[in-house]
Motif scaffolding. Structure first.
Motif, PDB file in Angstrom:
ATOM      1  N   UNK A 159       0.716  -1.108  -0.003  1.00  0.00           N
ATOM      2  CA  UNK A 159      -0.199  -0.005   0.059  1.00  0.00           C
ATOM      3  C   UNK A 159       0.875   1.249  -0.073  1.00  0.00           C
ATOM      4  N   UNK A 160       1.819   1.328   0.703  1.00  0.00           N
ATOM      5  CA  UNK A 160       2.770   2.415   0.967  1.00  0.00           C
ATOM      6  C   UNK A 160       3.490   2.706  -0.381  1.00  0.00           C
ATOM      7  N   UNK A 192       0.651   3.969  -3.193  1.00  0.00           N
ATOM      8  CA  UNK A 192      -0.109   5.084  -2.670  1.00  0.00           C
ATOM      9  C   UNK A 192       0.288   6.135  -3.659  1.00  0.00           C
ATOM     10  N   UNK A 193      -0.492   6.639  -4.226  1.00  0.00           N
ATOM     11  CA  UNK A 193      -0.232   8.167  -4.949  1.00  0.00           C
ATOM     12  C   UNK A 193       0.240   9.241  -3.935  1.00  0.00           C
ATOM     13  N   UNK A 226      -0.307  12.993  -2.646  1.00  0.00           N
ATOM     14  CA  UNK A 226      -1.520  13.925  -2.424  1.00  0.00           C
ATOM     15  C   UNK A 226      -1.012  15.322  -2.491  1.00  0.00           C
ATOM     16  N   UNK A 246      -5.358  18.280  -1.284  1.00  0.00           N
ATOM     17  CA  UNK A 246      -6.166  16.961  -1.040  1.00  0.00           C
ATOM     18  C   UNK A 246      -5.878  16.698   0.307  1.00  0.00           C
ATOM     19  N   UNK A 247      -4.939  16.736   0.857  1.00  0.00           N
ATOM     20  CA  UNK A 247      -4.187  16.480   2.328  1.00  0.00           C
ATOM     21  C   UNK A 247      -5.561  17.582   3.149  1.00  0.00           C
ATOM     22  N   UNK A 278      -8.441  18.599   2.390  1.00  0.00           N
ATOM     23  CA  UNK A 278      -9.864  18.198   2.049  1.00  0.00           C
ATOM     24  C   UNK A 278     -10.037  16.866   2.994  1.00  0.00           C
ATOM     25  N   UNK A 279      -8.936  16.097   3.430  1.00  0.00           N
ATOM     26  CA  UNK A 279      -9.133  14.981   4.166  1.00  0.00           C
ATOM     27  C   UNK A 279      -8.958  15.385   5.601  1.00  0.00           C
ATOM     28  N   UNK A 280      -8.071  16.273   5.833  1.00  0.00           N
ATOM     29  CA  UNK A 280      -7.641  16.515   7.409  1.00  0.00           C
ATOM     30  C   UNK A 280      -8.803  17.494   8.031  1.00  0.00           C
ATOM     31  N   UNK A 285     -12.167  16.876   7.564  1.00  0.00           N
ATOM     32  CA  UNK A 285     -13.245  16.031   8.193  1.00  0.00           C
ATOM     33  C   UNK A 285     -12.672  15.288   9.271  1.00  0.00           C
ATOM     34  N   UNK A 286     -11.562  14.745   9.418  1.00  0.00           N
ATOM     35  CA  UNK A 286     -10.774  14.268  10.388  1.00  0.00           C
ATOM     36  C   UNK A 286     -10.753  15.178  11.602  1.00  0.00           C
ATOM     37  N   UNK A 316     -13.859  15.292  13.236  1.00  0.00           N
ATOM     38  CA  UNK A 316     -14.386  14.070  13.891  1.00  0.00           C
ATOM     39  C   UNK A 316     -13.781  14.312  15.463  1.00  0.00           C
TER      40      UNK A 316
END
Lengths: 224, 60
Positions: free
Chosen positions: B27-28, B31-32, B34, B38-39, B41-43, B45-46, B49
């Protein structure tokens, strides 16, 4: 059929396949979550001993690693998925019994349950509606997960409460990331085309978030 | 935690590490990368949480 028509037809077929995968995954996920809750209730009612947690986890992971890959493309795969989720739910019995015995136990369990639901629905909804590609997170998430596993292994013997809380917080963060990652993989057709495997991936994220949220709420809100 | 539970848990975690490690390497490697956007947009919502969990803790 001309080339533009062929491209358009294939795009439509791909979209339909993706929608079918998402629909099947979430339908099966809701059924397995209900089944898991049922087996957890049975386990609490039977007052299963603490060993149940370890045996249930071990049995479920054996099924995930050894049986599910061989049956994921057959009808028996569905039974395996329910066996996995049923076992994991049953393994929660001793854990839930401990928290329910606290003065505000039912409140803690209820909040962990509701909180897990809100987290999952929020993140899934975000990934599905924005259709962002979160595949870049894979390496980061799996590395974080390995670090957490090693920290958890060390803390079994170190027994540091603060480290245990930090591990739970990290697990919730990583599993939330995995929900985004797995949902995005389904939406963008990045290698996940089997709804049984997709269901188990998301189920495990939800399961881990619930267990570790329960731990955090139990420690912070419990009657010590 | 009783000793046998500790040992059993440790064995289970070690087995998990051994099984997951090859898949993790794959996986590492695959993995493309980011972008910063993009990071973010992920961080976001996290981070929400994390804030939600803090809210739950305050409510208990």
């Amino acid at each position: 059929m001309s080339t533009p028509e062929l491209v358009r037809t294939r795009a439509i077929e791909s979209t339909l396949a993706t929608n079918k995968l998402i629909r099947n995954t979430y339908t099966l996920l809701s059924m397995t979550l209900l089944f898991s809750a049922l087996t957890a209730g049975v386990s609490v009612w039977l007052r299963m001993p603490p060993m149940t947690y370890l045996l249930g986890l071990g049995g479920a992971f054996l099924l995930i690693w050894l049986v599910l890959p061989r049956t994921a493309n057959s009808a028996s795969g569905l039974g395996v998925v329910f066996a996995i989720t049923g076992l994991l739910g049953f393994s929660l019995g001793p854990l839930l019994s401990v928290y329910l015995s606290l003065a505000n136990g039912p409140q803690i369990v209820g909040m962990a349950f509701a909180g897990t639901g809100v987290i999952f629905l929020g993140l899934s909804g975000y990934a599905l509606t924005t259709r962002k590609d979160f595949s870049f997170m894979g390496g980061f998430l799996i590395t974080g997960f390995l670090v957490v596993l090693m920290a958890a292994l060390a803390n079994i013997f170190l027994q540091i409460p603060a480290l245990a809380l930090a591990i739970s917080a990290a697990v919730i963060f990583i599993m939330s990331g995995f929900i985004l990652y797995d949902t995005s993989r389904m939406v963008h057709d990045r290698g996940e085309t089997n709804y049984l495997l997709a269901t188990i991936s998301i189920y495990l994220s939800i399961f881990n978030i619930f267990v570790h949220l329960l731990h955090i709420l139990g420690v912070m809100g419990g009657d010590d | 935690m009783e000793l046998w539970m500790k040992i059993g848990s440790a064995i289970l975690l070690v087995i998990m590490l051994i099984v997951i490690f090859p898949r993790a390497r794959q996986m590492i490697a695959e993995s493309p990368k980011g972008s910063a956007k993009e990071w973010l947009s992920a961080l976001i919502p996290l981070a929400l949480v994390a804030a939600f969990v803090v809210l739950l803790v305050m409510m208990v």
